[in-house]
Design a protein around this motif. Structure first.
Motif, PDB file in Angstrom:
ATOM      1  N   ASP A 420       0.904  -1.210   0.163  1.00 47.26           N
ATOM      2  CA  ASP A 420       0.131  -0.084  -0.004  1.00 47.26           C
ATOM      3  C   ASP A 420       0.909   1.188   0.053  1.00 47.26           C
ATOM      4  OD1 ASP A 420      -1.995   1.859   0.222  1.00 47.26           O
ATOM      5  OD2 ASP A 420      -3.006   0.916   1.854  1.00 47.26           O
ATOM      6  N   TYR A 421       1.572   1.638  -1.343  1.00 49.18           N
ATOM      7  CA  TYR A 421       2.537   2.638  -1.283  1.00 49.18           C
ATOM      8  C   TYR A 421       2.381   3.763  -0.652  1.00 49.18           C
ATOM      9  CZ  TYR A 421       6.063   5.714  -3.599  1.00 49.18           C
ATOM     10  OH  TYR A 421       6.855   6.361  -3.588  1.00 49.18           O
ATOM     11  N   TYR A 422       1.186   4.229  -0.675  1.00 46.70           N
ATOM     12  CA  TYR A 422       0.926   5.575  -0.259  1.00 46.70           C
ATOM     13  C   TYR A 422       0.601   5.594   1.476  1.00 46.70           C
ATOM     14  CZ  TYR A 422       0.677   7.384  -4.824  1.00 46.70           C
ATOM     15  OH  TYR A 422       1.163   7.549  -6.020  1.00 46.70           O
ATOM     16  N   TYR A 423       0.424   4.284   2.092  1.00 45.62           N
ATOM     17  CA  TYR A 423       0.225   4.332   3.265  1.00 45.62           C
ATOM     18  C   TYR A 423       1.219   3.294   4.031  1.00 45.62           C
ATOM     19  CZ  TYR A 423      -4.279   6.257   3.985  1.00 45.62           C
ATOM     20  OH  TYR A 423      -5.414   7.189   4.077  1.00 45.62           O
ATOM     21  N   SER A 424       2.463   3.593   3.522  1.00 46.75           N
ATOM     22  CA  SER A 424       3.389   2.580   4.041  1.00 46.75           C
ATOM     23  C   SER A 424       4.167   2.855   5.179  1.00 46.75           C
ATOM     24  CB  SER A 424       4.530   2.401   2.839  1.00 46.75           C
ATOM     25  OG  SER A 424       5.384   3.669   2.933  1.00 46.75           O
ATOM     26  N   ASN A 425       3.780   3.790   5.980  1.00 41.97           N
ATOM     27  CA  ASN A 425       4.365   4.188   7.361  1.00 41.97           C
ATOM     28  C   ASN A 425       3.437   5.292   8.050  1.00 41.97           C
ATOM     29  OD1 ASN A 425       5.420   7.001   6.676  1.00 41.97           O
ATOM     30  ND2 ASN A 425       6.900   5.995   5.678  1.00 41.97           N
ATOM     31  N   VAL A 426       3.839   5.163   9.219  1.00 40.98           N
ATOM     32  CA  VAL A 426       2.865   6.193  10.073  1.00 40.98           C
ATOM     33  C   VAL A 426       2.781   7.633   9.489  1.00 40.98           C
ATOM     34  CG1 VAL A 426       2.996   4.763  12.368  1.00 40.98           C
ATOM     35  CG2 VAL A 426       4.766   6.587  11.887  1.00 40.98           C
ATOM     36  N   ILE A 427       3.762   8.156   9.136  1.00 41.04           N
ATOM     37  CA  ILE A 427       3.780   9.492   8.608  1.00 41.04           C
ATOM     38  C   ILE A 427       2.789   9.573   7.158  1.00 41.04           C
ATOM     39  CG2 ILE A 427       5.019  11.729   7.773  1.00 41.04           C
ATOM     40  CD1 ILE A 427       7.532  10.581   9.520  1.00 41.04           C
ATOM     41  N   ALA A 428       3.089   8.654   6.619  1.00 40.97           N
ATOM     42  CA  ALA A 428       2.406   8.607   5.258  1.00 40.97           C
ATOM     43  C   ALA A 428       0.807   8.218   5.542  1.00 40.97           C
ATOM     44  CB  ALA A 428       2.985   7.614   4.350  1.00 40.97           C
ATOM     45  N   ARG A 429       0.285   7.356   6.235  1.00 46.46           N
ATOM     46  CA  ARG A 429      -0.898   7.273   6.883  1.00 46.46           C
ATOM     47  C   ARG A 429      -1.251   8.465   7.665  1.00 46.46           C
ATOM     48  NH1 ARG A 429       0.967   1.851   7.790  1.00 46.46           N
ATOM     49  NH2 ARG A 429       1.524   2.608  10.044  1.00 46.46           N
ATOM     50  N   SER A 430      -0.764   9.164   8.056  1.00 52.21           N
ATOM     51  CA  SER A 430      -1.387  10.477   8.804  1.00 52.21           C
ATOM     52  C   SER A 430      -1.460  11.466   7.944  1.00 52.21           C
ATOM     53  CB  SER A 430      -0.414  10.833  10.158  1.00 52.21           C
ATOM     54  OG  SER A 430      -0.303   9.683  10.679  1.00 52.21           O
ATOM     55  N   SER A 431      -0.942  11.411   6.404  1.00 48.68           N
ATOM     56  CA  SER A 431      -0.727  12.566   5.535  1.00 48.68           C
ATOM     57  C   SER A 431      -2.178  12.618   4.766  1.00 48.68           C
ATOM     58  CB  SER A 431       0.430  12.461   4.851  1.00 48.68           C
ATOM     59  OG  SER A 431       0.357  13.032   3.529  1.00 48.68           O
ATOM     60  N   ASN A 432      -2.589  13.954   4.700  1.00 45.77           N
ATOM     61  CA  ASN A 432      -3.773  14.274   3.868  1.00 45.77           C
ATOM     62  C   ASN A 432      -3.360  14.065   2.440  1.00 45.77           C
ATOM     63  OD1 ASN A 432      -5.295  14.797   6.115  1.00 45.77           O
ATOM     64  ND2 ASN A 432      -5.350  16.795   5.907  1.00 45.77           N
ATOM     65  N   THR A 433      -2.237  14.587   2.168  1.00 44.27           N
ATOM     66  CA  THR A 433      -1.910  14.280   0.572  1.00 44.27           C
ATOM     67  C   THR A 433      -1.721  13.075   0.152  1.00 44.27           C
ATOM     68  OG1 THR A 433      -0.499  16.337   1.309  1.00 44.27           O
ATOM     69  CG2 THR A 433       0.020  15.321  -1.082  1.00 44.27           C
ATOM     70  N   MET A 434      -1.038  12.109   1.103  1.00 51.13           N
ATOM     71  CA  MET A 434      -1.154  10.788   0.628  1.00 51.13           C
ATOM     72  C   MET A 434      -2.344  10.125   0.764  1.00 51.13           C
ATOM     73  SD  MET A 434       2.223   9.982   0.185  1.00 51.13           S
ATOM     74  CE  MET A 434       2.245  11.637  -0.574  1.00 51.13           C
ATOM     75  N   SER A 435      -3.352  10.390   1.250  1.00 52.95           N
ATOM     76  CA  SER A 435      -4.752   9.669   1.585  1.00 52.95           C
ATOM     77  C   SER A 435      -5.422  10.008   0.289  1.00 52.95           C
ATOM     78  CB  SER A 435      -5.476  10.345   2.452  1.00 52.95           C
ATOM     79  OG  SER A 435      -4.953  10.165   3.677  1.00 52.95           O
ATOM     80  N   GLU A 436      -5.313  11.460  -0.502  1.00 52.32           N
ATOM     81  CA  GLU A 436      -5.689  11.894  -1.325  1.00 52.32           C
ATOM     82  C   GLU A 436      -5.122  11.038  -2.847  1.00 52.32           C
ATOM     83  OE1 GLU A 436      -5.486  16.256  -2.066  1.00 52.32           O
ATOM     84  OE2 GLU A 436      -6.421  16.366  -0.025  1.00 52.32           O
ATOM     85  N   CYS A 437      -3.837  10.869  -2.757  1.00 57.37           N
ATOM     86  CA  CYS A 437      -3.148  10.105  -3.715  1.00 57.37           C
ATOM     87  C   CYS A 437      -3.475   8.555  -3.925  1.00 57.37           C
ATOM     88  CB  CYS A 437      -1.758  10.107  -3.517  1.00 57.37           C
ATOM     89  SG  CYS A 437      -0.788  11.627  -3.702  1.00 57.37           S
ATOM     90  N   ARG A 438      -3.636   8.252  -2.685  1.00 54.18           N
ATOM     91  CA  ARG A 438      -4.214   6.659  -2.560  1.00 54.18           C
ATOM     92  C   ARG A 438      -5.784   6.583  -3.148  1.00 54.18           C
ATOM     93  NH1 ARG A 438      -6.449   3.447   2.096  1.00 54.18           N
ATOM     94  NH2 ARG A 438      -5.877   1.465   1.946  1.00 54.18           N
ATOM     95  N   SER A 439      -6.653   7.403  -2.627  1.00 57.68           N
ATOM     96  CA  SER A 439      -7.839   7.487  -3.142  1.00 57.68           C
ATOM     97  C   SER A 439      -7.989   7.353  -4.714  1.00 57.68           C
ATOM     98  CB  SER A 439      -8.918   8.482  -2.340  1.00 57.68           C
ATOM     99  OG  SER A 439      -8.444   9.545  -2.428  1.00 57.68           O
ATOM    100  N   GLU A 440      -6.915   8.375  -5.380  1.00 55.30           N
ATOM    101  CA  GLU A 440      -7.168   8.510  -6.631  1.00 55.30           C
ATOM    102  C   GLU A 440      -6.747   7.430  -7.499  1.00 55.30           C
ATOM    103  OE1 GLU A 440      -8.161  10.884  -8.557  1.00 55.30           O
ATOM    104  OE2 GLU A 440      -9.101  11.836  -6.949  1.00 55.30           O
ATOM    105  N   LYS A 441      -5.769   6.581  -6.632  1.00 59.99           N
ATOM    106  CA  LYS A 441      -5.041   5.561  -7.312  1.00 59.99           C
ATOM    107  C   LYS A 441      -6.122   4.393  -7.422  1.00 59.99           C
ATOM    108  CE  LYS A 441      -0.777   2.706  -7.191  1.00 59.99           C
ATOM    109  NZ  LYS A 441      -1.327   1.258  -7.223  1.00 59.99           N
ATOM    110  N   LEU A 442      -7.049   4.240  -6.411  1.00 63.17           N
ATOM    111  CA  LEU A 442      -7.942   3.346  -6.041  1.00 63.17           C
ATOM    112  C   LEU A 442      -9.151   3.322  -7.053  1.00 63.17           C
ATOM    113  CD1 LEU A 442      -7.950   3.024  -2.361  1.00 63.17           C
ATOM    114  CD2 LEU A 442      -6.965   1.247  -3.961  1.00 63.17           C
TER     115      LEU A 442
END
Length: 451
Positions: A420-442
C-alpha cells in the motif's frame, strides 16, 4: 534508500522537504512520497502520555504512565517481556532500547522484523545492498527475485531505469512486479526457476556466467516463505562459486523495506537460533509474552489476548490503538539521529523541529524508565550514548563468517506481496496528501499495464 533531504520548518511545523544532491544515493531526486508526505508530521501526533482505564485511553502525566510500566515490569519474568522495533526508529533509540532490555530487564527478546522474513546476520553482506546504488550503473545483467523496486525503493528504481536507458541493461524477474517503468522479462514465479539457473539448466544460466558485473536483488517477498532460507543461501552460494562475490564486485543484494532495518541488525536487535529463525514472532502467535514493548512499531500483526502493551512512538496509529500505556516520542525530524541506509552507509539526520506538547526524545524516555527501575540512568548524555553505540558497532563487525550453508530445496511460489505505497508508514498514513493520492489510485481501474 536513504535519500539526502533538506527540511524547511516554520516554528514547530515542517513546511517542505527538498532533495539534497548526493551522487552516490539519490543524485538530485527524491520520491514524491518523501516530498509530499511531510504534512503527516503534523497530524495525529501523540503529545501526551495515555493510560488505558476501563477499556478507554485517557490522558495522564509522565510520572503516572512510567510508574504503571515499572510496576508491571517488576512483576513479570524477563523471558515474558518482548520488544519490537518499528520501521522509522533511529539508531540511538534502538541501541538504548537494547541496553535497557539486556542490562535493566535481563531480557534478550528483541526483534526488528514484524514479518517472518529469513535472516542470516552472521555476515554483514547478507542483509545489505552490496553492489551499492551507484554501482547499478556499472551492472551488465540484473535478476530481480520477489521484489518490486518501484514501490519498495523508488530512488533505486530510478537508478535502474537510468542504467537501462543508457546501457540497454538486460533485466529478468522471478515473480511479477507489474509496471517498473522499464522493460524486463519474467522468467517464472517459483523457486524451481532459481534451482534451474543454479544448476545451469536455464536459458539465462550462461548469460549469468559470462556476465562481468551482474546484480541479483532479493526482495522480502522471496524471503518470507518456508523457502526463504533456500532462496537466500542457494543464490549466495551460486554467486560465490561463480566469482560474483569478490572484493571488486559483490552481486548479492537484499532490498530492505524499512529505514531502520540495517541499523537494527548491525546493533543486534533480532533473535534466532539454529532451529528457529523467528522465535519471537512464533511466541507472539501463541501469546507467550505478558508484556510487549513496541518502539515505534505499527506494522506488527498479531492477535492480542492478555498482553500488556506499551507503545512508544510519534503518531496515534495502529500500535497506539492496541496499547495499554502510550509514551509520546519524537519523529525523525525532531531529533538528531543516525540511520544506516540499505547499502550499509551510516548517515546522520539533524534536528529540524522539536517534539510537540509533552512528547520527548525516545532515548530520554528509556533512560528515565531505567532510572525508575534501577535508580541509575543508562547514559548521562546523548554524546555518551552515541560513543557507546559507535564502539559497539566497531567491536561487533559482522564480516568474518562466510561459510556455505547447505539447504533443502523447497518448491514454492514466489509471489510479490502487494504494498500500500501511499500508506507504507505512520507519517504517510497520517498525511492528507497521501490519502488523496491513495484514493485517486484506487479510483483508476486496472488496465493490465499499470503497477
Amino acid at each position: 534508500a536513504g535519500s539526502n533531504i533538506r527540511i524547511d520548518t516554520y516554528g514547530w511545523e515542517v513546511k517542505r522537504v527538498l532533495p539534497r544532491i548526493n551522487e552516490d544515493i539519490n543524485d538530485e531526486w527524491i520520491s514524491d512520497k518523501t516530498r509530499y508526505a511531510c504534512d503527516g508530521l503534523l497530524k495525529q501526533r501523540l503529545d501526551t502520555p495515555y493510560i488505558r482505564e476501563k477499556g478507554k485511553l485517557v490522558q495522564t502525566s509522565w510520572s503516572k504512565a512510567l510508574i504503571k510500566i515499572v510496576k508491571k515490569l517488576n512483576n513479570t519474568k524477563p523471558e515474558e517481556i518482548a520488544g519490537i522495533i518499528g520501521d522509522l526508529v533511529d539508531m540511538e533509540s534502538m541501541f538504548i532500547f537494547k541496553e535497557f532490555f539486556n542490562k535493566v530487564l535481563n531480557s534478550s527478546n528483541l526483534e526488528c522484523r514484524t514479518k517472518k522474513t529469513y535472516l542470516n546476520p552472521k555476515n554483514r553482506m547478507n542483509y545489505i545492498f552490496n553492489s551499492s546504488i551507484n554501482g547499478i550503473e556499472e551492472c551488465d545483467l540484473m535478476l530481480l527475485i520477489g521484489t518490486n523496486p518501484r514501490l519498495e525503493a523508488t530512488i533505486l528504481n530510478a537508478r535502474i531505469r537510468k542504467t537501462y536507458v543508457n546501457n540497454n541493461l538486460k533485466i529478468f524477474s522471478i515473480g511479477n512486479p507489474g509496471d517498473l517503468t522499464y522493460p524486463y522479462k519474467i522468467i517464472g514465479s517459483n523457486t524451481q526457476v532459481l534451482k534451474e539457473i543454479i544448476e545451469g539448466n536455464h536459458e539465462i544460466s550462461d548469460e549469468f556466467k559470462q556476465s562481468k558485473k551482474p546484480i541479483v536483488i532479493i526482495g522480502e517477498s522471496a524471503l518470507k516463505n518456508d523457502s526463504g532460507k533456500y532462496v537466500f543461501e542457494s543464490i549466495k552460494n551460486y554467486l560465490i562459486k561463480n566469482n560474483h562475490i569478490t572484493k571488486e564486485w559483490n552481486a548479492l543484494n537484499i532490498l530492505t523495506q524499512n529505514a531502520s532495518r540495517v541499523g537494527a541488525i548491525d546493533l543486534g536487535l533480532y533473535k534466532l537460533n539454529k532451529k528457529d529463525n523467528f522465535p519471537i514472532l512464533n511466541k507472539l502467535d501463541t501469546n507467550e509474552f505478558k508484556i510487549l514493548y513496541l518502539l515505534g512499531s505499527d506494522e506488527l500483526k498479531f492477535n492480542k489476548k492478555n498482553e500488556f502493551i506499551i507503545y512508544q512512538g510519534s503518531h496515534g496509529d495502529l500500535g497506539a490503538q492496541i496499547a495499554d500505556v502510550i509514551l509520546p516520542g519524537s519523529a525523525y525530524t525532531e531529533k538528531d539521529g543516525h540511520f544506516i541506509n540499505l547499502e550499509g552507509r551510516i548517515q546522520k539526520a539533524f534536528k529540524a523541529s522539536y517534539p510537540p506538547g509533552d512528547a520527548k526524545e525516545d532515548w530520554e524516555i528509556i533512560n528515565e524508565l531505567s532510572e525508575l527501575l534501577k535508580r541509575k540512568k543508562l547514559y548521562n548524555s546523548k554524546e555518551e550514548l552515541i560513543d557507546s553505540m559507535m564502539n559497539y558497532i566497531k567491536l561487533n563487525k559482522k564480516d568474518n563468517n562466510n561459510k556455505i550453508i547447505e539447504t533443502q530445496f523447497l518448491n514454492e511460489k514466489i509471489l510479490i506481496s502487494p504494498i500500500d505505497y501511499y500508506y507504507s508508514n505512520v507519517i504517510a498514513r497520517s498525511s492528507n496528501t497521501m490519502s488523496e493520492c491513495r484514493s485517486e489510485k484506487l479510483k483508476i481501474k486496472p488496465t493490465g499495464t499499470d503497477g
